[in-house]
Design an enzyme around this catalytic site. Sequence first.
Site, PDB file in Angstrom:
ATOM      1  N   SER A   8       0.833  -1.192   0.000  1.00  0.00           N
ATOM      2  CA  SER A   8       0.000   0.000   0.000  1.00  0.00           C
ATOM      3  C   SER A   8       0.874   1.250   0.000  1.00  0.00           C
ATOM      4  O   SER A   8       1.628   1.486  -0.939  1.00  0.00           O
ATOM      5  CB  SER A   8      -0.961  -0.028   1.196  1.00  0.00           C
ATOM      6  OG  SER A   8      -1.955   0.955   1.078  1.00  0.00           O
TER       7      SER A   8
ATOM      8  N   GLU B  52      -2.738  -2.594  -7.647  1.00  0.00           N
ATOM      9  CA  GLU B  52      -3.870  -2.782  -6.746  1.00  0.00           C
ATOM     10  C   GLU B  52      -4.157  -1.455  -6.083  1.00  0.00           C
ATOM     11  O   GLU B  52      -3.344  -0.539  -6.144  1.00  0.00           O
ATOM     12  CB  GLU B  52      -3.566  -3.869  -5.697  1.00  0.00           C
ATOM     13  CG  GLU B  52      -2.399  -3.568  -4.769  1.00  0.00           C
ATOM     14  CD  GLU B  52      -2.800  -2.882  -3.464  1.00  0.00           C
ATOM     15  OE1 GLU B  52      -3.997  -2.919  -3.109  1.00  0.00           O
ATOM     16  OE2 GLU B  52      -1.924  -2.292  -2.823  1.00  0.00           O
TER      17      GLU B  52
ATOM     18  N   HIS C  25      -4.924  -5.276  -0.624  1.00  0.00           N
ATOM     19  CA  HIS C  25      -5.885  -5.066   0.451  1.00  0.00           C
ATOM     20  C   HIS C  25      -6.973  -6.133   0.385  1.00  0.00           C
ATOM     21  O   HIS C  25      -8.097  -5.872  -0.043  1.00  0.00           O
ATOM     22  CB  HIS C  25      -6.512  -3.678   0.333  1.00  0.00           C
ATOM     23  CG  HIS C  25      -5.537  -2.550   0.428  1.00  0.00           C
ATOM     24  ND1 HIS C  25      -4.713  -2.177  -0.617  1.00  0.00           N
ATOM     25  CD2 HIS C  25      -5.254  -1.704   1.455  1.00  0.00           C
ATOM     26  CE1 HIS C  25      -3.970  -1.146  -0.239  1.00  0.00           C
ATOM     27  NE2 HIS C  25      -4.278  -0.841   1.000  1.00  0.00           N
TER      28      HIS C  25
END
Length: 307
Positions: free
Chosen positions: A116, A212, A277
Amino acid sequence: MRELVRPSRLTPGARVAVVAPSGPVVEERLQAGLDILRGWDLDPVVAPHALAKDGGLGYLAGSDPDRAADLQRAWCDPSVSAVLCARGGFGAQRLVDLLDWEAMRAAGPKAFVGFSDATVLHEAFATRLGLATLYGPVASGADFVKSAEAQEHLRATLFAPETVRTITARGTALSPGRARGVTVGGCLRLLATGIGTPHTHPGARGGLLLLEDVGEQPYSLDRSITQLLRSGWLDGVAGILLGSWDRCGPYEGVRATLADRLGGLGVPVVEEFGFGHCEAALTIPLGVAAELDADAGTLTLLEPALR
């Protein structure tokens, strides 16, 4: 895109540092993550400011200098074999220019794990240190502490990387084909906002690109991918692996956007590769040569993620 230096695998008893370069950490979940690491016969040490919170900006785990100092101190500590992020969130962009990259290069390679917001750090470790890293779960992540599958895949990658050289997607091919390249990428938003900044790849040419994101509606995903396209960052990409799109709206809309924006590249694209995630998130190395077979839905590393 070139292969990067692979750090050494971990051995029982290894000391690992847990740092918080981004958002504040929930102490109870961090303790649960530390218990998991101890169960692997690791010796986790928590950075001094890992549980801090910036007094003015509550979305940061302490001040920028403190977070940067924690990361640099952990990396330069010769007793530490790996550095794991405690969580993602926001803030890694703010500290990456505060790090002494020459001192960190002199400290030598070690494993780095995060995802992330840590995409910024993965990019910097690649471009400044020439180091392969692991795009994987964070130590206090709810999806990590509650998922035996996520725990086992990270543990195997750290201790026995030759056992996880083939990673199989949970979805199907958006565009068929087979390609070889070096893995690169991470969170779509961070890649798009990193264009033109120091310590980032100039593009994904020759790479197998991981993408992502979380909490971005299809129109926002479209905007970020279009930025990568218009800037030329995707020119020459060899193939694309798509991970999770949690809280990005109904998946049908997400899928349509991804197919529309990426389908014209003429390279293999595979959806739902199980990283990012999501529950049971897999660990995928960055900076390692691999082959993507879109029809089989597999990513095969040409050599283990760690030496």
